[in-house]
Design a protein around this motif. Structure first.
Motif, PDB file in Angstrom:
ATOM      1  N   LYS A 143     -22.317 -34.856  -4.704  1.00 58.85           N
ATOM      2  CA  LYS A 143     -22.733 -34.014  -3.216  1.00 58.85           C
ATOM      3  C   LYS A 143     -22.437 -32.642  -3.646  1.00 58.85           C
ATOM      4  O   LYS A 143     -23.008 -31.820  -2.928  1.00 58.85           O
ATOM      5  N   VAL A 144     -21.537 -32.343  -4.378  1.00 57.59           N
ATOM      6  CA  VAL A 144     -20.961 -30.674  -4.713  1.00 57.59           C
ATOM      7  C   VAL A 144     -21.958 -30.140  -5.690  1.00 57.59           C
ATOM      8  O   VAL A 144     -22.307 -28.913  -5.683  1.00 57.59           O
ATOM      9  N   GLY A 145     -22.828 -30.869  -6.350  1.00 58.33           N
ATOM     10  CA  GLY A 145     -24.054 -30.323  -7.104  1.00 58.33           C
ATOM     11  C   GLY A 145     -23.833 -30.914  -8.763  1.00 58.33           C
ATOM     12  O   GLY A 145     -24.548 -30.298  -9.670  1.00 58.33           O
ATOM     13  N   PHE A 146     -22.680 -31.254  -9.046  1.00 55.59           N
ATOM     14  CA  PHE A 146     -22.509 -31.890 -10.457  1.00 55.59           C
ATOM     15  C   PHE A 146     -23.942 -32.823 -10.876  1.00 55.59           C
ATOM     16  O   PHE A 146     -24.220 -33.734 -10.001  1.00 55.59           O
ATOM     17  N   THR A 147     -24.202 -32.762 -11.984  1.00 50.21           N
ATOM     18  CA  THR A 147     -25.123 -33.540 -12.574  1.00 50.21           C
ATOM     19  C   THR A 147     -24.662 -34.597 -13.882  1.00 50.21           C
ATOM     20  O   THR A 147     -23.914 -33.739 -14.746  1.00 50.21           O
ATOM     21  N   PRO A 148     -25.030 -35.646 -13.833  1.00 46.91           N
ATOM     22  CA  PRO A 148     -24.604 -36.509 -14.982  1.00 46.91           C
ATOM     23  C   PRO A 148     -25.198 -36.055 -16.422  1.00 46.91           C
ATOM     24  O   PRO A 148     -26.521 -35.689 -16.322  1.00 46.91           O
ATOM     25  N   LYS A 149     -24.391 -35.954 -17.303  1.00 51.17           N
ATOM     26  CA  LYS A 149     -24.827 -35.487 -18.555  1.00 51.17           C
ATOM     27  C   LYS A 149     -24.007 -36.330 -19.935  1.00 51.17           C
ATOM     28  O   LYS A 149     -22.795 -36.267 -20.004  1.00 51.17           O
ATOM     29  N   ASN A 150     -24.857 -37.596 -20.331  1.00 58.35           N
ATOM     30  CA  ASN A 150     -23.721 -38.226 -21.223  1.00 58.35           C
ATOM     31  C   ASN A 150     -22.744 -38.997 -20.450  1.00 58.35           C
ATOM     32  O   ASN A 150     -23.126 -39.480 -19.238  1.00 58.35           O
TER      33      ASN A 150
END
Length: 157
Positions: A143-150
């Motif tokens: 919701k705050v803008g973090f995106t999954p990466k591995n």
């Protein structure tokens, strides 16, 4: 729910016991501490680390105080690494130790703590913020803008 007033403060060395107390609760909840001996080892090592790292701004923490009780905590480790194209100053931050005691969850405390950490990172010129999330935390971070990466999540600011 009755109105409970919460203050959010940047932690200092005097808040080490509160930070450690909630860190231990988090590690127990995640099943990473299984005995009192393990707890004692983590407490003493963390106390030693925080005394130095809080003093020289290598570790930044915010705490939530509600009616005089510490109910939430956050932590940021500042890392200086070699520059790369997306981060030419090389300053990164790793967020950890995000924890709100169960009876105070769902009231926006973790979100406010996270926003304070991100604001602090922006003020320090941090370009990349990253973290590892429990299943419970993923929704907030996205919701705050973090995106999954591995197996991590990241936010470029």
């Amino acid at each position: 729910m009755s109105s409970i007033h919460c203050d959010f403060i940047r932690a200092s060395v005097k808040d080490i016991d509160s930070i450690i107390s909630l860190r231990i609760a988090l590690l127990k909840e995640l099943g990473e501490i299984k005995s009192s001996k393990e707890e004692q080892l983590v407490v003493s090592s963390t106390k030693e680390y925080l005394q130095q790292a809080l003093s020289n701004n290598e570790f930044i923490s915010y705490i939530a105080m509600c009616n005089g009780e510490t109910v939430g905590v956050s932590g940021v480790v500042i890392i200086k690494r070699p520059p790369y194209l997306e981060n030419l100053n090389g300053i990164e931050a790793y967020i950890l130790n995000m924890y709100t005691i169960p009876q105070h969850r769902g009231r926006g405390i973790s979100r406010k703590l996270l926003e304070l950490c991100i604001d602090e990172c922006k003020d320090m010129g941090v370009r990349r913020v990253w973290l590892h999330s429990s299943e419970n935390g993923k929704h907030l971070y996205q919701k705050v803008g973090f995106t999954p990466k591995n197996n991590e999540m990241e936010l470029f600011i």
